[in-house]
Scaffold this motif. Structure first.
Motif, PDB file in Angstrom:
ATOM      1  N   VAL A 199     -15.466 -39.024 142.540  1.00  0.00           N
ATOM      2  CA  VAL A 199     -16.296 -38.731 141.377  1.00  0.00           C
ATOM      3  C   VAL A 199     -17.631 -39.436 141.564  1.00  0.00           C
ATOM      4  CG1 VAL A 199     -14.296 -38.454 139.878  1.00  0.00           C
ATOM      5  CG2 VAL A 199     -15.416 -40.687 140.026  1.00  0.00           C
ATOM      6  N   HIS A 200     -18.650 -38.920 140.920  1.00  0.00           N
ATOM      7  CA  HIS A 200     -19.985 -39.502 141.056  1.00  0.00           C
ATOM      8  C   HIS A 200     -20.466 -40.004 139.700  1.00  0.00           C
ATOM      9  CE1 HIS A 200     -19.726 -37.158 144.764  1.00  0.00           C
ATOM     10  NE2 HIS A 200     -20.659 -37.964 145.238  1.00  0.00           N
ATOM     11  N   SER A 201     -21.000 -41.202 139.705  1.00  0.00           N
ATOM     12  CA  SER A 201     -21.561 -41.803 138.505  1.00  0.00           C
ATOM     13  C   SER A 201     -22.447 -42.955 138.934  1.00  0.00           C
ATOM     14  CB  SER A 201     -20.447 -42.313 137.580  1.00  0.00           C
ATOM     15  OG  SER A 201     -20.980 -42.792 136.358  1.00  0.00           O
ATOM     16  N   MET A 202     -23.362 -43.370 138.064  1.00  0.00           N
ATOM     17  CA  MET A 202     -24.202 -44.537 138.351  1.00  0.00           C
ATOM     18  C   MET A 202     -24.918 -44.368 139.693  1.00  0.00           C
ATOM     19  SD  MET A 202     -21.359 -47.340 137.065  1.00  0.00           S
ATOM     20  CE  MET A 202     -22.408 -48.773 137.184  1.00  0.00           C
ATOM     21  N   ALA A 203     -25.217 -43.103 140.054  1.00  0.00           N
ATOM     22  CA  ALA A 203     -25.951 -42.760 141.271  1.00  0.00           C
ATOM     23  C   ALA A 203     -25.215 -43.143 142.551  1.00  0.00           C
ATOM     24  CB  ALA A 203     -27.341 -43.395 141.263  1.00  0.00           C
ATOM     25  N   TRP A 242     -19.837 -43.838 130.671  1.00  0.00           N
ATOM     26  CA  TRP A 242     -20.180 -44.640 129.501  1.00  0.00           C
ATOM     27  C   TRP A 242     -20.920 -45.910 129.925  1.00  0.00           C
ATOM     28  CZ3 TRP A 242     -18.922 -49.616 128.260  1.00  0.00           C
ATOM     29  CH2 TRP A 242     -19.237 -50.035 126.963  1.00  0.00           C
ATOM     30  N   ALA A 243     -20.451 -46.554 131.002  1.00  0.00           N
ATOM     31  CA  ALA A 243     -21.133 -47.750 131.499  1.00  0.00           C
ATOM     32  C   ALA A 243     -22.566 -47.432 131.899  1.00  0.00           C
ATOM     33  CB  ALA A 243     -20.367 -48.345 132.679  1.00  0.00           C
ATOM     34  N   ASP A 244     -22.774 -46.266 132.477  1.00  0.00           N
ATOM     35  CA  ASP A 244     -24.129 -45.856 132.841  1.00  0.00           C
ATOM     36  C   ASP A 244     -24.977 -45.644 131.590  1.00  0.00           C
ATOM     37  OD1 ASP A 244     -25.907 -45.299 135.004  1.00  0.00           O
ATOM     38  OD2 ASP A 244     -25.791 -43.169 134.519  1.00  0.00           O
ATOM     39  N   ASP A 245     -24.378 -45.065 130.537  1.00  0.00           N
ATOM     40  CA  ASP A 245     -25.094 -44.889 129.271  1.00  0.00           C
ATOM     41  C   ASP A 245     -25.578 -46.230 128.727  1.00  0.00           C
ATOM     42  OD1 ASP A 245     -24.568 -42.160 129.325  1.00  0.00           O
ATOM     43  OD2 ASP A 245     -22.868 -42.281 127.954  1.00  0.00           O
ATOM     44  N   VAL A 246     -24.769 -47.262 128.932  1.00  0.00           N
ATOM     45  CA  VAL A 246     -25.098 -48.571 128.363  1.00  0.00           C
ATOM     46  C   VAL A 246     -26.067 -49.349 129.245  1.00  0.00           C
ATOM     47  CG1 VAL A 246     -24.161 -50.807 127.647  1.00  0.00           C
ATOM     48  CG2 VAL A 246     -22.895 -48.705 127.148  1.00  0.00           C
ATOM     49  N   PHE A 247     -25.826 -49.368 130.577  1.00  0.00           N
ATOM     50  CA  PHE A 247     -26.495 -50.332 131.442  1.00  0.00           C
ATOM     51  C   PHE A 247     -27.550 -49.765 132.397  1.00  0.00           C
ATOM     52  CE2 PHE A 247     -22.321 -52.209 130.474  1.00  0.00           C
ATOM     53  CZ  PHE A 247     -22.723 -53.437 129.977  1.00  0.00           C
ATOM     54  N   SER A 248     -27.719 -48.477 132.454  1.00  0.00           N
ATOM     55  CA  SER A 248     -28.649 -47.914 133.436  1.00  0.00           C
ATOM     56  C   SER A 248     -30.063 -48.463 133.259  1.00  0.00           C
ATOM     57  CB  SER A 248     -28.684 -46.390 133.308  1.00  0.00           C
ATOM     58  OG  SER A 248     -29.657 -45.858 134.194  1.00  0.00           O
ATOM     59  N   ARG A 249     -30.677 -48.841 134.360  1.00  0.00           N
ATOM     60  CA  ARG A 249     -32.072 -49.250 134.340  1.00  0.00           C
ATOM     61  C   ARG A 249     -33.001 -48.076 134.615  1.00  0.00           C
ATOM     62  NH1 ARG A 249     -32.765 -54.037 133.239  1.00  0.00           N
ATOM     63  NH2 ARG A 249     -34.998 -53.639 133.420  1.00  0.00           N
ATOM     64  N   TRP A 250     -32.441 -46.952 135.019  1.00  0.00           N
ATOM     65  CA  TRP A 250     -33.262 -45.804 135.400  1.00  0.00           C
ATOM     66  C   TRP A 250     -33.308 -44.729 134.323  1.00  0.00           C
ATOM     67  CZ3 TRP A 250     -30.015 -48.563 138.506  1.00  0.00           C
ATOM     68  CH2 TRP A 250     -30.634 -49.268 139.540  1.00  0.00           C
ATOM     69  N   ARG A 251     -32.510 -44.911 133.273  1.00  0.00           N
ATOM     70  CA  ARG A 251     -32.510 -43.976 132.160  1.00  0.00           C
ATOM     71  C   ARG A 251     -33.159 -44.645 130.950  1.00  0.00           C
ATOM     72  NH1 ARG A 251     -26.535 -42.047 131.258  1.00  0.00           N
ATOM     73  NH2 ARG A 251     -27.553 -41.603 129.269  1.00  0.00           N
ATOM     74  N   GLU A 252     -34.181 -44.012 130.446  1.00  0.00           N
ATOM     75  CA  GLU A 252     -34.902 -44.599 129.323  1.00  0.00           C
ATOM     76  C   GLU A 252     -34.058 -44.662 128.053  1.00  0.00           C
ATOM     77  OE1 GLU A 252     -37.952 -46.038 129.368  1.00  0.00           O
ATOM     78  OE2 GLU A 252     -37.797 -45.769 131.531  1.00  0.00           O
ATOM     79  N   ASP A 253     -32.997 -43.823 127.980  1.00  0.00           N
ATOM     80  CA  ASP A 253     -32.185 -43.785 126.767  1.00  0.00           C
ATOM     81  C   ASP A 253     -30.962 -44.701 126.831  1.00  0.00           C
ATOM     82  OD1 ASP A 253     -30.830 -42.334 128.684  1.00  0.00           O
ATOM     83  OD2 ASP A 253     -30.193 -40.738 127.312  1.00  0.00           O
ATOM     84  N   SER A 254     -30.826 -45.519 127.877  1.00  0.00           N
ATOM     85  CA  SER A 254     -29.682 -46.439 127.939  1.00  0.00           C
ATOM     86  C   SER A 254     -29.865 -47.548 126.904  1.00  0.00           C
ATOM     87  CB  SER A 254     -29.542 -47.044 129.334  1.00  0.00           C
ATOM     88  OG  SER A 254     -30.546 -48.027 129.568  1.00  0.00           O
ATOM     89  N   TYR A 255     -28.744 -48.103 126.476  1.00  0.00           N
ATOM     90  CA  TYR A 255     -28.808 -49.191 125.500  1.00  0.00           C
ATOM     91  C   TYR A 255     -29.558 -50.395 126.060  1.00  0.00           C
ATOM     92  CZ  TYR A 255     -25.505 -46.824 122.395  1.00  0.00           C
ATOM     93  OH  TYR A 255     -24.894 -45.933 121.542  1.00  0.00           O
ATOM     94  N   LEU A 256     -29.388 -50.664 127.352  1.00  0.00           N
ATOM     95  CA  LEU A 256     -30.085 -51.789 127.964  1.00  0.00           C
ATOM     96  C   LEU A 256     -31.587 -51.618 127.874  1.00  0.00           C
ATOM     97  CD1 LEU A 256     -30.044 -54.417 129.657  1.00  0.00           C
ATOM     98  CD2 LEU A 256     -29.931 -52.976 131.707  1.00  0.00           C
ATOM     99  N   ARG A 257     -32.082 -50.428 128.219  1.00  0.00           N
ATOM    100  CA  ARG A 257     -33.526 -50.191 128.182  1.00  0.00           C
ATOM    101  C   ARG A 257     -34.051 -50.220 126.749  1.00  0.00           C
ATOM    102  NH1 ARG A 257     -36.801 -50.940 130.477  1.00  0.00           N
ATOM    103  NH2 ARG A 257     -37.998 -49.085 131.044  1.00  0.00           N
ATOM    104  N   PRO A 296     -28.660 -57.147 134.569  1.00  0.00           N
ATOM    105  CA  PRO A 296     -27.256 -57.279 134.968  1.00  0.00           C
ATOM    106  C   PRO A 296     -26.812 -56.327 136.067  1.00  0.00           C
ATOM    107  CG  PRO A 296     -27.392 -55.949 132.990  1.00  0.00           C
ATOM    108  CD  PRO A 296     -28.814 -56.375 133.326  1.00  0.00           C
ATOM    109  N   THR A 297     -27.744 -55.643 136.712  1.00  0.00           N
ATOM    110  CA  THR A 297     -27.385 -54.623 137.697  1.00  0.00           C
ATOM    111  C   THR A 297     -26.428 -55.157 138.755  1.00  0.00           C
ATOM    112  OG1 THR A 297     -29.536 -53.552 137.380  1.00  0.00           O
ATOM    113  CG2 THR A 297     -28.301 -52.960 139.356  1.00  0.00           C
ATOM    114  N   GLY A 298     -26.626 -56.391 139.217  1.00  0.00           N
ATOM    115  CA  GLY A 298     -25.792 -56.940 140.279  1.00  0.00           C
ATOM    116  C   GLY A 298     -24.363 -57.196 139.873  1.00  0.00           C
ATOM    117  N   LEU A 299     -24.074 -57.128 138.582  1.00  0.00           N
ATOM    118  CA  LEU A 299     -22.723 -57.379 138.087  1.00  0.00           C
ATOM    119  C   LEU A 299     -22.039 -56.113 137.578  1.00  0.00           C
ATOM    120  CD1 LEU A 299     -20.946 -59.997 137.514  1.00  0.00           C
ATOM    121  CD2 LEU A 299     -21.706 -59.732 135.144  1.00  0.00           C
TER     122      LEU A 299
END
Length: 257
Positions: free
Chosen positions: A8-12, A40-55, A100-103
């Motif tokens: 499966v593919h996720s988080m690039a 879901w983790a990508d929705d929360v933590f992605s640095r490349w998506r402007e709509d992530s919770y982290l961003r 937190p990308t490294g974790l």
């Protein structure tokens, strides 16, 4: 023994899933839940998506209390690993932002993999671009990729083979094989070139992932601290004239070669 295999593919990145002795009809929904948890983790933590919770948090569009509780959990884990690794793992950027990308990858796999138990097989394995997690009791032999190999190392010669599923269920590898000069030494602010590659074996993928990054970034001073935590370590220190590698391993490193 029959093994269900899929990717499966996720988080690039690709995530390879193997489930032993389970019916395909049971595997497919379990893998779908695993995949959904990664998304879901990508929705929360992605640095490349402007709509992530982290961003959105970084832009001040929501507070930490308004974000999923797991975001606070991971940010606090980053600070905890900074302390226990004596600064070898440091998610803080020069501008003070905690990245937190490294974790996140190891944490997301460990969290999502619980869904694979729903397939009711005799064991499972997840391969995540250099990191591996297996269910306890799953007998796996995992190759450590040659750090010179770019891209997918499948079918290429390995520099070591380790046993997972018994005392150790998690393996994380860090270095500049795929992305050159992307790890920094927090103590100097310079690109970390202590080792060509670092692998850490343990029982928790989040922990192994963080310590592999810490050793790659902080160098020899971090290795002893990792051993004190009950982890085992292999560091690739250089390449020999004949194309093989100089490597150092801790006494309990689970090599089967």
């Amino acid at each position: 023994m029959t093994t269900f295999r899929t990717t499966v593919h996720s988080m690039a990145m690709p995530f390879v899933v193997e489930i032993d002795d389970a019916d395909a009809e049971a595997c497919e929904p379990a893998v779908a839940q695993f995949h959904a948890a990664l998304e879901w983790a990508d929705d929360v933590f992605s640095r490349w998506r402007e709509d992530s919770y982290l961003r959105m948090l970084e832009r001040g569009e929501l507070t930490l209390d308004e974000a999923p509780r797991e975001l606070r959990e991971v940010l606090e884990a980053c600070e905890w690993f900074r302390e226990v690794t004596a600064g070898g793992f440091d998610a803080r950027r020069a501008d003070g932002v905690v990245d937190p990308t490294g974790l996140v990858k190891g944490w997301a796999v460990a969290r999502a993999a619980r869904h694979l138990d729903g397939a009711r097989g005799t064991g499972w394995m997840v391969g995540a671009s250099g990191d591996v997690l297996v269910a306890p009791g799953t007998d796996r032999r995992i190759g450590i990729a040659d750090p010179r190999v770019k891209g997918d190392p499948t079918g290429t010669a390995v520099i070591d083979v380790v046993a997972l599923g018994g005392a150790f269920t998690a393996l994380a590898t860090s270095g500049g094989a795929q992305v050159v000069d992307h790890i920094w030494d927090p103590a100097t602010g310079e690109v970390a070139r202590h080792y060509q590659q670092v692998s850490v074996a343990g029982t928790d993928l989040t922990e192994a992932d963080a310590w592999a990054t810490a050793i790659a970034g902080g160098g020899p001073r971090i290795v002893a601290a990792a051993l004190d935590r009950g982890l085992e370590v292999m560091v690739v220190t250089g390449e020999r004239y004949d194309g093989t590698f100089d490597a150092q391993t801790s006494p309990g490193w689970p090599s089967v070669r």
